[in-house]
Design a protein around this motif. Structure first.
Motif, PDB file in Angstrom:
ATOM      1  N   ALA A  36     -12.192  -6.008   6.768  1.00  0.00           N
ATOM      2  CA  ALA A  36     -12.517  -6.783   5.580  1.00  0.00           C
ATOM      3  C   ALA A  36     -13.079  -8.130   5.977  1.00  0.00           C
ATOM      4  O   ALA A  36     -12.896  -8.611   7.074  1.00  0.00           O
ATOM      5  CB  ALA A  36     -11.272  -6.961   4.710  1.00  0.00           C
ATOM      6  N   ASP A  77     -15.522  -3.655  -1.841  1.00  0.00           N
ATOM      7  CA  ASP A  77     -14.094  -3.511  -1.549  1.00  0.00           C
ATOM      8  C   ASP A  77     -13.210  -4.442  -2.376  1.00  0.00           C
ATOM      9  O   ASP A  77     -12.015  -4.168  -2.542  1.00  0.00           O
ATOM     10  CB  ASP A  77     -13.831  -3.781  -0.059  1.00  0.00           C
ATOM     11  N   TRP A 127     -15.027   3.150  -9.527  1.00  0.00           N
ATOM     12  CA  TRP A 127     -15.581   2.021  -8.777  1.00  0.00           C
ATOM     13  C   TRP A 127     -16.884   1.529  -9.397  1.00  0.00           C
ATOM     14  O   TRP A 127     -17.827   2.312  -9.555  1.00  0.00           O
ATOM     15  CB  TRP A 127     -15.838   2.424  -7.320  1.00  0.00           C
ATOM     16  N   THR A 179     -17.496  -5.494   3.446  1.00  0.00           N
ATOM     17  CA  THR A 179     -16.932  -5.176   2.131  1.00  0.00           C
ATOM     18  C   THR A 179     -17.862  -4.359   1.242  1.00  0.00           C
ATOM     19  O   THR A 179     -17.452  -3.917   0.172  1.00  0.00           O
ATOM     20  CB  THR A 179     -16.567  -6.468   1.376  1.00  0.00           C
ATOM     21  N   LYS A 232     -16.595   5.575   0.270  1.00  0.00           N
ATOM     22  CA  LYS A 232     -17.523   4.805   1.083  1.00  0.00           C
ATOM     23  C   LYS A 232     -18.313   5.749   1.984  1.00  0.00           C
ATOM     24  O   LYS A 232     -17.722   6.517   2.741  1.00  0.00           O
ATOM     25  CB  LYS A 232     -16.769   3.802   1.960  1.00  0.00           C
ATOM     26  N   GLU A 241     -10.077   6.659   3.861  1.00  0.00           N
ATOM     27  CA  GLU A 241     -10.174   5.499   2.987  1.00  0.00           C
ATOM     28  C   GLU A 241      -8.881   4.690   3.015  1.00  0.00           C
ATOM     29  O   GLU A 241      -7.788   5.235   3.010  1.00  0.00           O
ATOM     30  CB  GLU A 241     -10.440   5.957   1.550  1.00  0.00           C
ATOM     31  N   ASP A 265      -8.254   2.449   0.624  1.00  0.00           N
ATOM     32  CA  ASP A 265      -8.023   1.911  -0.709  1.00  0.00           C
ATOM     33  C   ASP A 265      -8.091   3.009  -1.760  1.00  0.00           C
ATOM     34  O   ASP A 265      -8.635   2.831  -2.830  1.00  0.00           O
ATOM     35  CB  ASP A 265      -9.033   0.812  -1.036  1.00  0.00           C
ATOM     36  N   GLY A 320      -7.304  -1.732  -3.205  1.00  0.00           N
ATOM     37  CA  GLY A 320      -7.799  -2.419  -2.029  1.00  0.00           C
ATOM     38  C   GLY A 320      -6.774  -2.500  -0.917  1.00  0.00           C
ATOM     39  O   GLY A 320      -7.026  -3.074   0.126  1.00  0.00           O
TER      40      GLY A 320
END
Length: 312
Positions: free
Chosen positions: A42, A93, A147, A169, A179, A186, A188, A193
């Motif tokens: 991050a 993110d 998202w 991010t 993603k 993942e 999150d 998050g």
């Protein structure tokens, strides 16, 4: 490691061995897999560049093309979603999927134009995975699996992916909201998050506290299985819809008694996680983290409580 942690782990190991008597001849331990590797690192910012967001606002950001969404196979990132003009779409993110919320406003939104919900159709993306979220300025933004999705101002031609990994991010989005281009699980999946443990509890409005795996998938029990002897009766075509839950590291669970977790060796030699001697599964019909579409299927499949009981 504290003395308390050492005692907890030691007790778990002892209990799992003792559990062999309760469930029949099986392997001790809840699994050998370690915690999932961390995803992309991050960043404290929303991107990189002269404005801190990955693009120069004064240059203007190209608006997202209206029309149906499309899917493209990118040679580096795999499957990605594009707008009607072929421009890559991204997720952030610092947003959340449950509930859907965008945290990209002001200069951020100039560098990363939100995809409008009203003029965008699902196209090649499954309609049930698309939705919208109300932004602070009153407009509606398209969401995929909860998202919010965006364009990137520095993508100046269809097929470009200049926004991938910006600030650690921003990532191209896949048709199921994940993603693109990330090989690690993942971090999150619950939409907050925050990383999920390999096994934990989730509060469901209808079913109460139920077990989920590290990807946020609801885990289920099959009433045609048996706990003594510990046996799965889901074979053949059944396994196309109901996938055996994989063993987990007992040090990477939350809210569940590790003494209740034992590994079942299936007839084909693969390993399956059980709780209180009952085999656990995830349902391919659950399309996004938190779904419980497998609940009550055929009157034989049910989500599971922390103690291994059926959630009803």
């Amino acid at each position: 490691m504290t003395n308390l942690s050492k005692l907890t782990i030691a007790a778990a190991g002892t209990a799992l061995v003792l559990g062999l008597t309760a469930c029949g001849p099986q392997e001790s331990g809840a699994g050998s897999a370690g915690p999932a590797p961390a995803g992309a690192s991050a960043s404290t910012g929303s991107g990189s560049g002269s404005d801190g967001y990955g693009a120069t606002p004064s240059g203007g950001a190209t608006a997202t093309a209206s029309g149906p969404l499309a899917i493209r196979q990118d040679p580096r990132l795999g499957t990605v979603v594009t707008d009607a003009a072929g421009f890559t779409l991204y997720r952030f993110d610092k947003d959340t999927a449950k509930p859907s919320a965008s945290n990209c406003d002001g200069d951020c939104a100039k560098a990363w134009p939100p995809v409008p919900a009203g003029s965008t159709q699902p196209g090649d993306v499954e309609a049930s995975r698309t939705g919208s979220v109300d932004r602070a300025d009153g407009t509606k933004q398209l969401t995929i699996a909860g998202w919010p999705v965006y364009r990137f101002a520095k993508d100046t031609a269809p097929g470009q992916t200049n926004g991938q990994g910006v600030g650690g991010t921003w990532f191209a989005v896949t048709p199921d909201g994940k993603k693109a281009g990330t090989t690690a699980p993942e971090a999150d999946e619950d939409g907050t998050g925050q990383p999920l443990p390999a096994l934990s509890l989730r509060n469901d409005d209808r079913l109460g506290r139920i077990i989920q795996d590290g990807k946020g998938r609801t885990l289920y029990r099959f009433t045609k299985d048996t706990a003594w002897p510990m046996k799965s009766n889901c074979e053949g075509a059944c396994l196309e819809k109901w996938r055996p839950a994989k063993p987990v590291d007992v040090n990477d669970i939350d809210g569940i008694d590790p003494k209740k977790l034992i590994v079942l060796t299936r007839p084909d030699g693969t390993k399956q996680l059980t709780i209180d001697c009952w085999p656990l599964y995830w349902f391919t019909g659950d399309k996004t983290p938190g779904d419980t579409d497998g609940q009550g299927v055929g009157g034989t499949w049910f989500a599971v409580t922390a103690g291994g009981k059926l959630a009803k």
